[in-house]
Design a protein around this motif. Structure first.
Motif, PDB file in Angstrom:
ATOM      1  N   GLY A 109       0.380  -1.027   0.041  1.00  0.00           N
ATOM      2  CA  GLY A 109       0.300   0.243  -0.112  1.00  0.00           C
ATOM      3  C   GLY A 109       0.951   1.546   0.013  1.00  0.00           C
ATOM      4  O   GLY A 109      -0.355   2.299   0.052  1.00  0.00           O
ATOM      5  N   GLY A 110       2.053   0.630   0.422  1.00  0.00           N
ATOM      6  CA  GLY A 110       3.269   2.256   0.140  1.00  0.00           C
ATOM      7  C   GLY A 110       3.141   3.633   1.272  1.00  0.00           C
ATOM      8  O   GLY A 110       3.585   4.778   1.264  1.00  0.00           O
ATOM      9  N   GLY A 111       2.234   2.223   2.587  1.00  0.00           N
ATOM     10  CA  GLY A 111       2.226   3.324   3.972  1.00  0.00           C
ATOM     11  C   GLY A 111       0.828   3.492   4.479  1.00  0.00           C
ATOM     12  O   GLY A 111      -0.267   3.900   2.972  1.00  0.00           O
ATOM     13  N   GLY A 112       0.371   3.611   5.218  1.00  0.00           N
ATOM     14  CA  GLY A 112      -1.002   4.214   5.147  1.00  0.00           C
ATOM     15  C   GLY A 112      -1.217   4.062   7.188  1.00  0.00           C
ATOM     16  O   GLY A 112       0.389   4.672   7.708  1.00  0.00           O
ATOM     17  N   ASP A 113      -1.770   3.614   7.702  1.00  0.00           N
ATOM     18  CA  ASP A 113      -2.016   3.956   9.188  1.00  0.00           C
ATOM     19  C   ASP A 113      -2.765   3.116   9.599  1.00  0.00           C
ATOM     20  O   ASP A 113      -2.895   2.248   8.709  1.00  0.00           O
ATOM     21  N   VAL A 114      -2.712   3.234  11.529  1.00  0.00           N
ATOM     22  CA  VAL A 114      -3.511   1.655  11.770  1.00  0.00           C
ATOM     23  C   VAL A 114      -4.211   2.313  13.311  1.00  0.00           C
ATOM     24  O   VAL A 114      -3.551   3.330  13.232  1.00  0.00           O
ATOM     25  N   ILE A 115      -5.864   2.144  13.131  1.00  0.00           N
ATOM     26  CA  ILE A 115      -6.525   2.606  14.520  1.00  0.00           C
ATOM     27  C   ILE A 115      -6.443   1.377  15.586  1.00  0.00           C
ATOM     28  O   ILE A 115      -7.298   1.067  14.606  1.00  0.00           O
TER      29      ILE A 115
END
Length: 138
Positions: free
Chosen positions: A59-65
Motif C-alpha cells: 500500500g506504500g504506507g498508511g496507518d492503523v487505528i
C-alpha cells in the motif's frame, strides 16, 4: 452493539519497518487490556503484523487505528489498517493461500483472516485498501 471504550482508540502511522514493531507492541498492550488469552493475543498480534507489513509494502504506507471495544458481554480489540495505495485488483485471488504479488509466501491476507474472529476488507483499485480485524475475550 459494539461500543468504543473511552479514550482507547490510538492511531499509528505505518511508513517504515520500525512502525511495524510499534504496531505489534500497541496491539499486544491493548490485547492484554482486553484480557485476551495468551493464544488469542499471539494470533491477533501476528495478524496485525502481517497486515501492517502489507500496508507498508503493497500500500506504500498508511496507518492503523487500534481500539479497545466492548459489546456489553465482553471486550475485544479492533484494528483498522488503511492505505491509499494501488488497491487489490483481484481480491479473491489475493485471499487465496499461496498467491503473492511479491516475494512473500502468500499467506498474509488469508493467514490473517484465519487468525482473528472478524475480518473484513474493502479495496478499490487505484484508491487503496482498508482491512478491519477484531478478536474478543472469551
Amino acid at each position: 452493539m459494539t461500543t468504543v471504550l473511552p479514550a482507547t482508540a490510538q492511531r499509528l502511522p505505518i511508513a517504515t519497518d520500525s512502525d511495524i514493531v510499534h504496531v505489534r507492541q500497541l496491539v499486544r498492550t491493548v490485547a492484554q487490556q482486553a484480557r485476551l488469552t495468551l493464544v488469542d493475543q499471539t494470533k491477533l498480534v501476528t495478524a496485525a503484523s502481517e497486515l501492517a507489513r502489507n500496508t507498508l509494502v503493497y500500500g506504500g504506507g498508511g496507518d492503523v487505528i487500534v481500539t479497545l471495544v466492548s459489546d456489553a458481554r465482553r471486550t475485544g480489540v479492533r484494528c483498522v489498517f488503511s492505505d491509499s495505495g494501488p488497491g487489490i485488483a483481484d481480491l479473491d485471488l489475493a485471499l487465496t493461500d499461496g498467491w503473492t504479488s511479491g516475494s512473500g509466501l502468500g499467506l498474509g491476507l488469508s493467514g490473517s483472516r484465519r487468525l482473528v474472529e472478524h475480518f473484513s476488507i474493502d479495496t478499490t483499485p487505484g484508491l487503496g485498501t482498508r482491512v478491519e480485524i477484531a478478536t474478543w475475550s472469551r
